[in-house]
Scaffold this motif. Structure first.
Motif, mmCIF file in Angstrom:
data_model
loop_
_atom_site.group_PDB
_atom_site.id
_atom_site.type_symbol
_atom_site.label_atom_id
_atom_site.label_comp_id
_atom_site.label_asym_id
_atom_site.label_seq_id
_atom_site.Cartn_x
_atom_site.Cartn_y
_atom_site.Cartn_z
ATOM 1 N N LEU A 53 0.986 -1.334 -0.042
ATOM 2 C CA LEU A 53 -0.144 0.036 0.187
ATOM 3 C C LEU A 53 0.877 1.294 0.031
ATOM 4 N N LEU A 54 1.690 1.334 0.798
ATOM 5 C CA LEU A 54 2.697 2.442 0.913
ATOM 6 C C LEU A 54 3.513 2.858 -0.096
ATOM 7 N N VAL A 55 4.016 1.715 -0.857
ATOM 8 C CA VAL A 55 4.995 1.828 -2.227
ATOM 9 C C VAL A 55 4.114 2.365 -3.170
ATOM 10 N N SER A 56 2.787 1.885 -3.376
ATOM 11 C CA SER A 56 2.075 2.175 -4.389
ATOM 12 C C SER A 56 1.722 3.370 -4.154
ATOM 13 N N LEU A 57 1.528 4.188 -3.011
ATOM 14 C CA LEU A 57 1.231 5.554 -2.910
ATOM 15 C C LEU A 57 2.404 6.242 -3.327
ATOM 16 N N ALA A 58 3.497 5.878 -2.927
ATOM 17 C CA ALA A 58 4.687 6.475 -3.544
ATOM 18 C C ALA A 58 4.948 6.613 -5.216
ATOM 19 N N GLY A 59 4.707 5.533 -5.456
ATOM 20 C CA GLY A 59 4.417 5.321 -6.896
ATOM 21 C C GLY A 59 3.622 6.346 -7.746
ATOM 22 N N PHE A 60 2.524 6.240 -6.955
ATOM 23 C CA PHE A 60 1.151 7.159 -7.481
ATOM 24 C C PHE A 60 1.724 8.899 -7.354
ATOM 25 N N VAL A 61 2.174 9.105 -6.193
ATOM 26 C CA VAL A 61 2.626 10.356 -6.263
ATOM 27 C C VAL A 61 4.062 10.858 -7.009
ATOM 28 N N GLY A 62 4.915 9.898 -7.217
ATOM 29 C CA GLY A 62 5.786 10.091 -8.532
ATOM 30 C C GLY A 62 5.432 10.169 -9.705
ATOM 31 N N ALA A 63 4.302 9.451 -10.029
ATOM 32 C CA ALA A 63 3.857 9.606 -11.583
ATOM 33 C C ALA A 63 2.902 10.803 -11.561
ATOM 34 N N TYR A 64 2.433 11.069 -10.755
ATOM 35 C CA TYR A 64 1.109 12.268 -10.899
ATOM 36 C C TYR A 64 2.123 13.519 -10.961
ATOM 37 N N TRP A 65 3.264 13.738 -9.893
ATOM 38 C CA TRP A 65 4.009 14.952 -9.974
ATOM 39 C C TRP A 65 5.268 15.043 -10.640
ATOM 40 N N ASN A 66 5.438 13.753 -11.635
ATOM 41 C CA ASN A 66 6.355 13.426 -12.213
ATOM 42 C C ASN A 66 7.788 13.611 -11.671
ATOM 43 N N LYS A 67 7.911 12.735 -10.478
ATOM 44 C CA LYS A 67 9.034 12.544 -9.724
ATOM 45 C C LYS A 67 9.649 11.414 -10.187
ATOM 46 N N GLN A 68 10.585 11.555 -10.972
ATOM 47 C CA GLN A 68 11.383 10.381 -11.513
ATOM 48 C C GLN A 68 12.186 9.539 -10.476
ATOM 49 N N GLY A 69 12.778 10.213 -9.806
ATOM 50 C CA GLY A 69 13.511 9.413 -8.490
ATOM 51 C C GLY A 69 12.667 8.528 -7.482
ATOM 52 N N LEU A 70 11.404 9.425 -7.437
ATOM 53 C CA LEU A 70 10.370 8.474 -6.567
ATOM 54 C C LEU A 70 9.887 7.563 -7.501
ATOM 55 N N LEU A 71 9.454 7.479 -8.780
ATOM 56 C CA LEU A 71 9.165 6.341 -9.501
ATOM 57 C C LEU A 71 10.127 5.416 -9.498
ATOM 58 N N ALA A 72 11.533 5.684 -9.672
ATOM 59 C CA ALA A 72 12.593 4.496 -9.586
ATOM 60 C C ALA A 72 12.589 3.551 -8.275
ATOM 61 N N PHE A 73 12.315 4.627 -7.220
ATOM 62 C CA PHE A 73 12.328 4.069 -6.084
ATOM 63 C C PHE A 73 11.106 2.823 -5.882
ATOM 64 N N TYR A 74 9.901 3.406 -6.411
ATOM 65 C CA TYR A 74 8.941 2.671 -6.390
ATOM 66 C C TYR A 74 8.877 1.538 -7.204
ATOM 67 N N LEU A 75 9.787 1.439 -8.289
ATOM 68 C CA LEU A 75 9.891 0.314 -9.089
ATOM 69 C C LEU A 75 10.853 -0.521 -8.249
ATOM 70 N N PHE A 76 11.743 -0.249 -7.769
ATOM 71 C CA PHE A 76 12.619 -1.031 -6.882
ATOM 72 C C PHE A 76 12.005 -1.764 -5.851
ATOM 73 N N CYS A 77 11.473 -0.921 -5.107
ATOM 74 C CA CYS A 77 10.610 -1.526 -3.902
ATOM 75 C C CYS A 77 9.573 -2.534 -4.179
ATOM 76 N N MET A 78 8.809 -2.190 -5.217
ATOM 77 C CA MET A 78 7.877 -3.032 -5.716
ATOM 78 C C MET A 78 8.344 -4.512 -6.059
#
Length: 265
Positions: A53-78
Motif C-alpha cells: 500500500l505505501l509503495v503504491s502510494l509513493a509510485g502514484f505520487v511520483g507519477a502524478y507529480w513527475n518525480k522520476q526519482g520517486l518512480l525509480a524507488f517505487y519500481l525497486f521496492c515493488m
C-alpha cells in the motif's frame, strides 16, 4: 503530465487496491485462535500488504507529480515486495502441502495425526518451549467452550463439521471409546490403551486434550486450512501486481525515451 505518467498513476492505483485484500487476508489469518497462539504466523501478510500500500502510494505520487526519482524507488521496492510475496506463497504451499487428517466412522468431523504434516511446521509447533505457550493460550480461548454452546445431543455433535483445532484439542480420540456426555465432557473409555492420547485426556476444563498429540496436529490442520484459503487471495493479488509492475516498467522506460529524444530535438 505525460501519457506514460498517467498510465503509471492508474497502475499504481490498481496496485493500491491490490494491497487491500492482502491486508484483509492477513487480518483474517491473525484473528484466528491458532494464529493468535502461534505468534510467528500472525502478522507477515498484514505487514507485506501494508508495505505494498505505501509503495503504491509513493509510485502514484511520483507519477502524478513527475518525480522520476520517486518512480525509480517505487519500481525497486515493488520488485522486492513481489519477490517477498512469492516467497511467502511458495513457503506456505510447501509447509501446508501435506494433510494429517483421517476420517472417523460414524462422524462427520475428521481426526488429525502429526505424522501427516511437514517436518518444519511440526517441529516448530511441537517444540516443548513453544507448545507450553501455545497450550496456555488455547486454554484461555473459547475454542472448546463454544462447542458446548453449539451442540447439545451426541447426534448433533457427531454430525457437525468442527474445526481441526476443536477435533484435536476438545475431545479424546474416537479410538479410545469414551462415552459422550457433552462436547467437552467424555467418560469411561472402553480401550484406554488404544492411543497414548487416551491417557492424556482430562475432563478438567483447563486441560481437556491440550497435552495430546492430536491437539498439536489439530492446530497444524487449522493453520493448513486457513493458509490454503488465504493463498487464493494472495495468488490473485500477486498475478495482478506482476502485471501492473511489468506495464509500469514499460511506461517508465517509454517516459525516459521520450524525454531523451525531446532533449535532442
Amino acid at each position: 503530465m505525460g501519457v506514460s505518467n498517467n498510465m503509471t498513476s492508474v497502475l499504481n492505483f490498481i496496485a493500491f487496491m491490490c494491497s487491500i485484500p492482502i491486508i484483509a487476508a492477513g487480518i483474517w489469518l491473525a484473528s484466528k485462535a491458532d494464529s493468535e497462539c502461534t505468534h510467528y504466523f500472525r502478522w507477515p501478510v498484514v505487514i507485506l500488504g501494508t508495505l505494498v500500500l505505501l509503495v503504491s502510494l509513493a509510485g502514484f505520487v511520483g507519477a502524478y507529480w513527475n518525480k522520476q526519482g520517486l518512480l525509480a524507488f517505487y519500481l525497486f521496492c515493488m520488485a522486492m515486495l513481489i519477490g517477498l510475496l512469492l516467497i511467502v506463497l511458495v513457503f506456505a504451499f510447501v509447509v501446508t502441502r501435506d494433510d494429517g487428517s483421517r476420517s472417523v466412522p460414524g462422524r462427520e468431523y475428521r481426526e488429525y495425526r502429526l505424522d501427516g504434516y511437514s517436518s518444519w511446521l511440526r517441529d516448530h509447533v511441537t517444540d516443548p518451549e513453544n507448545w507450553v505457550k501455545i497450550k496456555a493460550c488455547l486454554a484461555e480461548s473459547d475454542v472448546c467452550t463454544k462447542l458446548a454452546q453449539d451442540y447439545v445431543t451426541a447426534d448433533q455433535y457427531f454430525a457437525a463439521h468442527i474445526s481441526p483445532l476443536q477435533s484435536g484439542c476438545c475431545k479424546p480420540p474416537a479410538i479410545c471409546g469414551y462415552s459422550y456426555a457433552n462436547p467437552i465432557l467424555w467418560l469411561n473409555p472402553t480401550d484406554p490403551t488404544a492411543d497414548p492420547d487416551c491417557y492424556l485426556w482430562s475432563n478438567d476444563q483447563t486441560q481437556l486434550c491440550y497435552n495430546c498429540s492430536s491437539c498439536k496436529a489439530g492446530l497444524l490442520g487449522n493453520l493448513r486450512r486457513e493458509w490454503r484459503k488465504a493463498n487464493v487471495i494472495l495468488i490473485v493479488a500477486l498475478v495482478v501486481l506482476i502485471w501492473v509492475y511489468l506495464i509500469a516498467c514499460s511506461a517508465f522506460r517509454n517516459a525516459h525515451t521520450q524525454e531523451l529524444f525531446g532533449r535532442h530535438k
